[in-house]
Design an enzyme around this catalytic site. Sequence first.
Site, PDB file in Angstrom:
ATOM      1  N   HIS A   1       0.954   5.265   0.986  1.00 31.52           N
ATOM      2  CA  HIS A   1       0.354   6.298   1.834  1.00 31.52           C
ATOM      3  C   HIS A   1       0.424   7.650   1.131  1.00 31.52           C
ATOM      4  CE1 HIS A   1       0.277   4.063   5.737  1.00 31.52           C
ATOM      5  NE2 HIS A   1       1.250   3.370   5.145  1.00 31.52           N
TER       6      HIS A   1
ATOM      7  N   HIS B   1       0.833  -1.196   0.000  1.00 31.23           N
ATOM      8  CA  HIS B   1       0.000   0.000   0.000  1.00 31.23           C
ATOM      9  C   HIS B   1       0.871   1.251   0.000  1.00 31.23           C
ATOM     10  CE1 HIS B   1       0.582  -1.216   4.224  1.00 31.23           C
ATOM     11  NE2 HIS B   1       0.411   0.054   4.578  1.00 31.23           N
TER      12      HIS B   1
END
Length: 140
Positions: free
Chosen positions: A102, A100
């Site tokens: 950010h 992922h």
Amino acid sequence: MAEDCIFCSIVSGEIPGRIVAETDHAVAFLDANPLAPGHTLVVPKQHYGRLSDVPGDEAAELFDAVHELSAAVEDAVDADAVSIGINDGEAAGQEIPHTHVHLVPRFDGDGGGSFHTISPASESPTDEELDEIAATIRGD
């Protein structure tokens, strides 16, 4: 999809998420534990633990989404800037083992630092060490 992955559960709709964008291979949603208002996570729809596991075409789409969303996130919360980062692996601080990215809105005077503040006590490598590392990365 990994059965015990919270991000996979958000992608599948099994648990709710505040989805802000979606493509064929990526989903973006607000972080449930934000570092700042508008903190957004961009994840591949398929479960990949590390960035190097993500196939090139899916990685390109992931970063296209990051590119598109960075300004939208900044504008949505009237931020002054956005820090974009990946904790790639447990030693790097990755808490959810699903790749992922950010997008963290930043504000003048927010007290946050640059990525160079992550490890302020680390020693700088010598010129010879830098040359050796560069050659290894290039595959020389």
